[in-house]
Motif scaffolding. Structure first.
Motif, PDB file in Angstrom:
ATOM      1  N   GLY A  28       0.666  -1.178   0.007  1.00  0.00           N
ATOM      2  CA  GLY A  28       0.045   0.047   0.168  1.00  0.00           C
ATOM      3  C   GLY A  28       1.104   1.165  -0.147  1.00  0.00           C
ATOM      4  N   ILE A  29       0.194   2.195  -0.287  1.00  0.00           N
ATOM      5  CA  ILE A  29       0.736   3.722  -0.250  1.00  0.00           C
ATOM      6  C   ILE A  29       0.234   4.355   1.198  1.00  0.00           C
ATOM      7  CG2 ILE A  29       1.475   5.895  -1.356  1.00  0.00           C
ATOM      8  CD1 ILE A  29       1.172   4.643  -3.925  1.00  0.00           C
ATOM      9  N   VAL A 182       5.778   6.634  -8.916  1.00  0.00           N
ATOM     10  CA  VAL A 182       5.945   6.067  -7.429  1.00  0.00           C
ATOM     11  C   VAL A 182       4.571   5.090  -7.539  1.00  0.00           C
ATOM     12  CG1 VAL A 182       5.607   6.109  -5.193  1.00  0.00           C
ATOM     13  CG2 VAL A 182       7.442   7.665  -6.551  1.00  0.00           C
ATOM     14  N   LYS A 183       3.557   5.534  -7.855  1.00  0.00           N
ATOM     15  CA  LYS A 183       2.215   5.042  -7.627  1.00  0.00           C
ATOM     16  C   LYS A 183       2.172   3.651  -8.655  1.00  0.00           C
ATOM     17  CE  LYS A 183      -2.478   5.426  -6.879  1.00  0.00           C
ATOM     18  NZ  LYS A 183      -3.897   6.488  -6.822  1.00  0.00           N
ATOM     19  N   VAL A 193       4.803   1.505   0.651  1.00  0.00           N
ATOM     20  CA  VAL A 193       5.275   2.841   0.239  1.00  0.00           C
ATOM     21  C   VAL A 193       5.065   3.553   1.313  1.00  0.00           C
ATOM     22  CG1 VAL A 193       5.789   4.822  -1.058  1.00  0.00           C
ATOM     23  CG2 VAL A 193       5.719   2.884  -2.154  1.00  0.00           C
ATOM     24  N   VAL A 194       5.834   4.354   2.163  1.00  0.00           N
ATOM     25  CA  VAL A 194       5.483   5.205   3.518  1.00  0.00           C
ATOM     26  C   VAL A 194       6.084   6.841   3.001  1.00  0.00           C
ATOM     27  CG1 VAL A 194       5.785   5.537   5.740  1.00  0.00           C
ATOM     28  CG2 VAL A 194       5.873   3.442   4.959  1.00  0.00           C
ATOM     29  N   ALA A 195       5.298   7.448   2.865  1.00  0.00           N
ATOM     30  CA  ALA A 195       5.792   8.924   2.419  1.00  0.00           C
ATOM     31  C   ALA A 195       5.232   9.871   3.460  1.00  0.00           C
ATOM     32  CB  ALA A 195       5.079   9.424   0.901  1.00  0.00           C
ATOM     33  N   VAL A 196       6.200  10.782   3.788  1.00  0.00           N
ATOM     34  CA  VAL A 196       6.021  11.853   4.605  1.00  0.00           C
ATOM     35  C   VAL A 196       5.869  13.167   3.366  1.00  0.00           C
ATOM     36  CG1 VAL A 196       7.088  13.784   5.834  1.00  0.00           C
ATOM     37  CG2 VAL A 196       7.394  11.445   6.604  1.00  0.00           C
ATOM     38  N   CYS A 207      -2.210   8.530  -1.676  1.00  0.00           N
ATOM     39  CA  CYS A 207      -1.928   7.509  -0.565  1.00  0.00           C
ATOM     40  C   CYS A 207      -3.531   6.918  -0.486  1.00  0.00           C
ATOM     41  CB  CYS A 207      -1.773   8.204   0.552  1.00  0.00           C
ATOM     42  SG  CYS A 207      -0.177   9.136   0.491  1.00  0.00           S
ATOM     43  N   ASP A 208      -3.177   5.494  -0.030  1.00  0.00           N
ATOM     44  CA  ASP A 208      -4.279   4.698   0.300  1.00  0.00           C
ATOM     45  C   ASP A 208      -4.903   4.808   1.836  1.00  0.00           C
ATOM     46  OD1 ASP A 208      -4.012   2.965  -2.143  1.00  0.00           O
ATOM     47  OD2 ASP A 208      -2.158   2.227  -1.278  1.00  0.00           O
ATOM     48  N   ARG A 209      -3.848   5.191   2.465  1.00  0.00           N
ATOM     49  CA  ARG A 209      -4.463   5.513   3.985  1.00  0.00           C
ATOM     50  C   ARG A 209      -3.407   6.705   4.633  1.00  0.00           C
ATOM     51  NH1 ARG A 209      -8.089   2.297   6.304  1.00  0.00           N
ATOM     52  NH2 ARG A 209      -7.478   2.961   8.386  1.00  0.00           N
TER      53      ARG A 209
END
Length: 268
Positions: A28-29, A182-183, A193-196, A207-209
């Motif tokens: 997930g993103i 990225v997606k 994927v973890v994005a600030v 983002c998914d969540r």
């Protein structure tokens, strides 16, 4: 899977992260949002294994992040920093090829099965850099260098990708191009994927969540529709906003009201 339980981190001026707990399933993103100084980049640094923490647990794929060697962690996880790559004299292909270091032996060779050269060429092609492969970084624009940075992360072939405000210094065209890449990559490879992200509209769109952090604590988590609300903007950012669905995607997008910041930063 990323598991965080009761994470605590202190700094010279007091607590930075205060008992954070969450789980991010594989594939997930996930966006981390919140005001300046909330602890977002510190959290990302802890997930990457670079910043030590004072209490709690952080696990990647069921194993404590601190139990991985640096090379073993780099085979599983890659980080894209907001600063981008310096304008060095290396060529684009040389820089992207540096991503293969975690897979090389002390002679700089990779096992034949790793197929690193093919991964490098694929990353260059995906980011539209094949024609620039022999050009030096100091001959590229800032946006082009950020594309090279993402190609380098792709060539590392990670399972987990951490993005630390990757669009900060890019114009809106490059922001969309980078996050689209990225997606598409995340969906194709089923990455985590973890994005600030500072831009809440981009966070909601890609983002998914989302995880909202303020003053070192988790305020709320959920889908963009659940999280990006006028009430959250008022409580966390001390600003008034109208939130509307995107006409093409339906994801929430906010319109800030000029002159509506709360007096003295008061939040309710």
């Amino acid at each position: 899977m990323i598991e965080v339980q009761n994470l605590v981190k202190s700094g010279p001026n007091g607590p930075v992260l205060q008992g954070l707990s969450f789980t991010l399933p594989t594939g997930g993103i996930y966006g981390i949002i919140g005001p300046n100084g909330a602890g977002k980049s510190t959290l990302l640094g802890i997930l990457s294994g670079v910043i030590p923490y004072d209490g709690g647990e952080v696990k990647l794929a069921g194993k404590a992040v601190g139990a991985y060697s640096r090379k073993a962690l780099a085979r599983r996880l890659a980080v894209l920093q907001q600063e981008g790559l310096p304008a060095a004299g290396f060529t684009v292909k040389e820089v992207v090829g540096m991503a293969r270091f975690p897979f090389q032996n002390w002679l700089g060779d990779e096992p034949a099965a790793a197929d690193g050269e093919k991964g490098i060429d694929k990353a260059l092609a995906v980011m539209g850099l094949t024609s620039l492969a022999s050009r030096r970084l100091d001959q590229l624009s800032g946006g082009e260098r950020q594309r090279v940075a993402l190609a380098k992360v792709m060539a590392q072939q990670p399972e987990i990708v951490l993005l630390d405000e990757p669009t900060t210094f890019l114009d809106i065209g490059y922001q969309v191009q980078l996050l689209d890449a990225v997606k598409a990559w995340q969906r194709r490879e089923q990455l985590t994927v973890v994005a600030v992200l500072h831009d809440l509209n981009l966070a909601a769109q890609y983002c998914d969540r989302l995880i909202v952090i303020d003053e070192g604590c988790i305020v709320c988590t959920g889908t963009p529709q659940e999280v990006v609300t006028s009430r959250m903007i008022r409580a966390v950012y001390a600003a008034e906003a109208v939130v509307l669905p995107h006409p093409a995607t339906g994801c929430p997008q906010l319109l800030l009201q000029s002159g509506s910041s709360l007096q003295g930063g008061e939040r309710t």
